[in-house]
Scaffold this active site. Structure first.
Site, PDB file in Angstrom:
ATOM      1  N   THR A  91      27.762  -3.654 -73.690  1.00 48.29           N
ATOM      2  CA  THR A  91      28.168  -2.294 -73.352  1.00 48.29           C
ATOM      3  C   THR A  91      29.061  -1.656 -74.409  1.00 48.29           C
ATOM      4  OG1 THR A  91      27.969  -2.722 -70.989  1.00 48.29           O
ATOM      5  CG2 THR A  91      29.394  -0.895 -71.644  1.00 48.29           C
ATOM      6  N   LYS A 174      33.365   2.853 -66.217  1.00 45.52           N
ATOM      7  CA  LYS A 174      34.008   1.835 -67.049  1.00 45.52           C
ATOM      8  C   LYS A 174      34.861   2.497 -68.126  1.00 45.52           C
ATOM      9  CE  LYS A 174      30.051  -1.397 -66.824  1.00 45.52           C
ATOM     10  NZ  LYS A 174      29.089  -2.153 -67.665  1.00 45.52           N
ATOM     11  N   HIS A 308      23.126  -6.654 -63.077  1.00 46.85           N
ATOM     12  CA  HIS A 308      23.787  -7.955 -63.160  1.00 46.85           C
ATOM     13  C   HIS A 308      23.814  -8.664 -61.809  1.00 46.85           C
ATOM     14  CE1 HIS A 308      25.130  -8.005 -67.279  1.00 46.85           C
ATOM     15  NE2 HIS A 308      25.732  -6.835 -67.171  1.00 46.85           N
ATOM     16  N   ASP A 349      23.171   2.304 -73.533  1.00 45.57           N
ATOM     17  CA  ASP A 349      23.930   1.455 -74.445  1.00 45.57           C
ATOM     18  C   ASP A 349      23.195   0.164 -74.762  1.00 45.57           C
ATOM     19  OD1 ASP A 349      24.159   0.666 -71.801  1.00 45.57           O
ATOM     20  OD2 ASP A 349      26.242   0.017 -71.983  1.00 45.57           O
ATOM     21  N   HIS A 350      22.265  -0.212 -73.906  1.00 45.52           N
ATOM     22  CA  HIS A 350      21.431  -1.406 -74.083  1.00 45.52           C
ATOM     23  C   HIS A 350      20.417  -1.433 -72.958  1.00 45.52           C
ATOM     24  CE1 HIS A 350      23.639  -3.194 -70.731  1.00 45.52           C
ATOM     25  NE2 HIS A 350      24.768  -2.885 -71.362  1.00 45.52           N
TER      26      HIS A 350
END
Length: 566
Positions: A91, A174, A308, A349-350
């Site tokens: 991230t 975040k 996740h 971001d990914h």
């Protein structure tokens, strides 16, 4: 004076759109100008980052979207072959590429955290011990944070240097999502449990002043949280059909809704409230309504946390995708009413992948949990060979440190000798696809990433390697091989150099846009120079390149050199 102040001060001589701009470092000649009436840059730039939003996930649900993602897919300039060019797709490094135009090796952010080799202590990617958290609890989340660890400036910094009246805000679930988008000069806000939106407070600042832009939102949010029971259930039958039970490392995972241990920050509620916070900033700060160009960054964290906790191919992600789509539709409706016009870019971001047990049963027999006993075998062999009393290989910063029992780096030349011997042993393990020492990678020049789909594994890992911060050994498991995993915690992850973690959508959209599918690969580092061109701000030396938006707001990008900037 800090790095950010020095760098931004150096940019202060640049000028905004409409003034005479010096030719950018990577440009050779100006493009032909279109009619003046067509040159109307937007007053608001909105950068949306959907955390762990792989190109595969976007493609999988594209035909089922009906809201904001459908609108962007149909009306925007869609690059399905967007790339994070580096190898350690986490991230913090991923976010650091989007508005800097640089790879992680240049932004200084190789991973979400790393180990200080002198002390053995873990360092968070945005750690700033001199600061405080505005919510009054420095012992929660990642502790005191700030942008100082980011060694590059961002589009917001470039804009602020030449247009001090411009407003730059970012909001996220975040801290690393918000701060990387806000840069050194912007204002970043993120959710913290039991409080609402918080931010960092630098020496000489007050929490009350820093929270003033979101004080009203926080009051409303806490009222809403107190009056609204936390709930997440099925809204779509297509998602209900994906429910099932899976055995993960001897435990049973019930993939269903509502999930066990339901929390606000691992549900679609997080993104829905983040977008409400973005709307609040849009209205309360009158973004895009003044004489100067403003910026708003929105990093949406729920897809990552759900991926996740529950994987990407179950009912949880299905409901998340459809609810995110609906919430983005409301947000785009609001952006369409910005008086000065808005340009939106959406990316990730990914990427990410599903947990390996479900992948294995759905046609990927090679998907598995890694054999960590084999890694321990390498440690045992190294201890015997070098007469060591403690395991020398320790996990740190998404790689392997060569350290003592207190995680402090072994002295050279022993450290180098152990690292080089370990690399040779690791490379023969069936679960390991890549192992190389940090020092060897740093001795190599930066690779040309303009064809990101053609980059070698070694080149990808080079772009993730940062002096002093990267671990002694850069390391990657084979495709669809992952370590760890526990029901109730992390079942699936990312961070690998493989396509499912590197490929992300990149979509440019504005009200009234005409849809276009673009198949040629582009990179997240191309976003910042593209947006800078649109608003007429010159970039410092960057690795990304300007992408033509078919005459939107301004003329096409000037011609570029045949070799990348260095």
């Amino acid at each position: 004076m800090s790095l950010s102040r020095i760098t931004v001060a150096a940019l202060a001589t640049l000028s905004l759109a409409g003034a005479a701009l010096p030719v950018m470092a990577q440009q050779q000649q100006a493009a032909p100008q279109t009619a003046p009436a067509a040159l109307t840059p937007p007053k608001l730039i909105v950068t949306i980052v959907v955390d762990q939003f792989s190109a595969n996930l976007f493609d999988q649900y594209r035909s089922r979207y009906t809201g904001g993602l459908r609108r962007m897919a149909d009306q925007g300039l869609v690059s399905i072959n967007g790339y994070q060019t580096h190898g350690l797709t986490e991230t913090c490094p991923g976010h650091s590429t989007i508005l800097t135009g640089l790879h992680p090796t240049e932004t200084g952010i190789p991973a979400n955290d790393w180990i200080d080799p002198k002390t053995g202590k873990e360092v968070y990617c945005l750690a700033a011990p001199q600061n405080h958290l505005a919510n009054g609890r420095d012992d929660v989340d990642n502790g005191p944070v700030g942008p100082e660890q980011l060694r590059a400036t961002t589009l917001g910094d470039w804009l602020s240097a030449v247009s001090p009246q411009s407003k730059v805000f970012a909001v996220s679930g975040k801290d690393r999502g918000a701060i990387n988008l806000a840069g050194h000069q912007g204002q970043a806000f993120w959710f913290t449990e039991g409080f609402g939106l918080t931010t960092y407070v630098e020496p000489g600042e007050t929490a009350e002043a820093k929270l003033a832009p979101v004080a009203g939102f926080n009051r409303d949010f806490r009222t809403w949280m107190g009056a609204t029971p936390l709930a997440w259930d099925y809204a779509h039958d297509q998602c209900r059909a994906l429910a099932g039970d899976w055995t993960i490392r001897g435990q049973t995972f019930h993939s269903t809704l509502p999930p066990a241990g339901l929390k606000f920050d691992t549900s679609p509620l997080l993104d829905e409230q983040t977008l409400k916070a973005a709307e609040y900033l849009l209205d309360s700060q009158r973004l895009g309504q003044g004489p100067a160009t403003d910026m708003l960054g929105v990093s949406l964290s729920a897809t990552d946390r759900i991926g996740h906790m529950y994987g990407t191919q179950g009912p949880e992600m299905c409901e998340q995708m459809l609810r995110l789509d609906a919430a983005l539709g409301v947000f785009l409706d609001r952006l369409a009413r910005v008086p000065g016009g808005a340009l939106v870019v959406l990316t990730a971001d990914h990427g990410g992948s599903d947990f390996v047990e479900r992948l294995h049963d759905h046609g990927y027999p090679h998907a598995r949990r890694a054999d960590m006993a084999a890694i321990q075998g390498v440690n045992d062999a190294l201890k015997a060979r070098f007469n060591l009393t403690a395991d020398p290989l320790q996990v740190g910063g998404s790689g392997l440190m060569v350290a003592d029992a207190q995680h402090r780096s072994l002295p050279d030349p022993l450290r180098t000798q152990v690292a080089e011997a370990a690399v040779e042993m690791l490379r023969v393990l069936p679960d390991v696809a890549f192992a190389e020492t940090r020092d060897r990678l740093l001795a190599e020049p930066l690779p040309d990433s303009r064809q990101p789909e053609m980059m070698s594994l070694r080149e990808r890992m080079r772009l993730s390697t940062v002096p002093e911060r990267s671990p002694d050994i850069q390391f990657a498991f084979a495709q669809n091989v992952t370590a760890g995993g526990r029901v109730g915690s992390t079942l699936a992850g990312h961070g690998t150099p493989w396509e499912y973690d590197r490929r992300v959508p990149i979509i440019f959209w504005w009200p009234g846009a005409t849809g276009e599918e673009r198949f040629l690969p582009i990179r997240t580092i191309d976003i910042a120079p593209t947006l800078a061109h649109v608003i007429g701000v010159e970039t410092p030396k960057v690795e990304g390149r300007c992408i033509d938006l078919n005459g939107f707001a301004v003329a096409d990008c000037p011609a570029t050199e045949t070799t990348p900037a260095r």
